[in-house]
Scaffold this active site. Structure first.
Site, PDB file in Angstrom:
ATOM      1  N   HIS A  36      -9.376   2.917  -2.184  1.00 40.44           N
ATOM      2  CA  HIS A  36      -7.974   2.627  -1.875  1.00 40.44           C
ATOM      3  C   HIS A  36      -7.399   1.719  -2.962  1.00 40.44           C
ATOM      4  CE1 HIS A  36      -4.364   1.540   0.092  1.00 40.44           C
ATOM      5  NE2 HIS A  36      -4.817   0.791   1.083  1.00 40.44           N
ATOM      6  N   CYS A  78       0.812  -1.219   0.000  1.00 43.89           N
ATOM      7  CA  CYS A  78       0.000   0.000   0.000  1.00 43.89           C
ATOM      8  C   CYS A  78       0.843   1.265   0.000  1.00 43.89           C
ATOM      9  CB  CYS A  78      -0.938   0.021   1.206  1.00 43.89           C
ATOM     10  SG  CYS A  78      -2.136  -1.322   1.225  1.00 43.89           S
TER      11      CYS A  78
END
Length: 399
Positions: free
Chosen positions: A346, A88
């Site tokens: 996301h 991420c």
């Protein structure tokens, strides 16, 4: 060395789509290429002026999609490109790497950021251990050895929320605020300067332009959020409503040397002051921003968090963000002033670059009274395997 100080001089992103949604059939290079083209136009340069392209990606098939996208965008065969994976944190790591390369004198213009296409990522299949065995499909790779604990993201989110004592109601309220900020930002045109429409084709129909984020919900409410049950742990507080969705999207920035910034006649940018990466217990992987930010402050004596007026934090889970903010002493209302990942989504490898793009857009392209006068900005997030990453930016030229 001052002539090589790295500055984010332009920042763009695609709309963020829901998995299986607007970009259901759009591969990574088709998300990235229009963003790369937009950056060239923003700077008034050609592909031949670019020294390198660095793209973060977490869930793709490998094969260096940065190179594929650079060629698709017409940057030219002479322009190199590389793909990085810090899960991420990949998009922000790409920006940090670009800044270090520029600072070292290795280049004057580097395009950096990230992309993710959860919709078109290949299936993962484990090879059988014996001849004629049955292959096994699996959802994700192991991020750390089993003895360290390797929880799924939602379970880790529960662990951090529990550690921070974050109530279910507070998580839902934070998620609701994220949606409301994102809906208002879209309505007011706050995103207009950063968004790059992406043309997509479905079947034999004519191509259409996707120009808006897909996930913000104007109709959500505390009552609707309260009706959702725990998504990951029985009796837990983390739900689908206070967790981020799974998404497709790309975001890229142009990191240029201060000398090149002057040559191009640019008027405003974000100087990359410093960046840090830290490791934490993988069981509470979302806690990573806490030590990362603290290390960043330690490396920059005289700077206090109170001096940083713009904070962008990837909202993987409301409870995780709130626990970190409480520990660091950052007021939750000062974070993600134009909405965060709970509403926007996301897209893993792109999310760190989305933070920088949002920061750039807010500090130079909106009427936000706080962001418009801010000197410092902070981007931070946690990543799989127990990692935290944080980057400090300063308005350039400083007022």
């Amino acid at each position: 060395m001052n002539g090589q100080r790295p500055i984010v001089a332009a920042a763009r992103r695609t709309p963020i789509g829901r998995i299986g949604g607007a970009f259901a059939t759009t591969p990574i290079h088709e998300l990235l290429s229009p963003v790369l083209t937009a950056l060239l136009e923003d700077l008034g340069i050609t592909g031949a002026d670019v020294d390198d392209v660095i793209v973060g990606n977490a869930g793709g098939s490998g094969g260096n999609p940065a190179r594929y996208a650079a060629l698709t965008a017409g940057l030219g065969i002479e322009v190199p490109a590389t793909t990085v994976d810090r899960q991420c944190g990949s998009g922000l790591e790409a920006v940090n790497l670009a800044a270090r390369l520029v600072a070292s004198g290795a280049g004057d213009i580097i395009l950096a950021g990230g992309a993710e296409s959860a919709s078109t990522a290949p299936w993962r299949v484990e090879r059988p251990a014996v001849p004629h065995g049955t292959p096994r499909f699996y959802a994700r790779p192991h991020f750390v050895p089993a003895e360290y604990g390797d929880p799924d993201m939602g379970v880790a989110g529960e662990n951090v929320a529990r550690r921070g004592g974050i109530s279910r109601e507070r998580q839902d309220r934070f998620a609701l605020a994220s949606h409301r900020k994102a809906v208002e930002a879209a309505r007011s045109g706050r995103y207009d300067a950063e968004l790059v429409p992406v043309r997509v084709r479905v079947g034999r129909a004519a191509a259409v332009a996707v120009a808006a984020d897909e996930c913000p919900r104007p109709d959500t409410s505390m009552e609707k959020l309260a009706r959702l049950g725990p998504a990951f742990v029985e009796g837990g507080t983390v739900t689908a409503g206070n967790s981020c969705p799974v998404n497709d999207g790309a975001a890229m920035v142009a990191v240029v040397s201060e000398r090149k910034f002057r040559e191009l006649g640019l008027s405003g940018g974000l100087r990359v002051v410093d960046s840090t990466v830290t490791g934490v217990d993988p069981v509470i992987l979302g806690w990573g921003p806490v030590p990362a930010v603290r290390r960043l402050l330690k490396r920059n004596p005289g700077l206090e968090l109170a001096d940083v007026e713009v904070v962008e934090f990837t909202e993987a889970f409301a409870g995780q963000v709130l626990a970190c903010l409480d520990e660091l002493g950052i007021p939750e209302e000062s974070v993600n002033r134009g909405g965060g990942a709970l509403a926007l989504g996301h897209p893993w490898g792109a999310s760190g670059a989305v933070l920088v793009t949002r920061m750039f857009s807010d500090m130079f392209g909106t009427a936000d009274p706080v962001a418009g006068r801010a000197r410092y900005g902070l981007a931070t997030l946690g990543a799989a395997g127990g990692l935290g990453i944080a980057t400090l930016f300063e308005r350039h030229p400083a007022d």
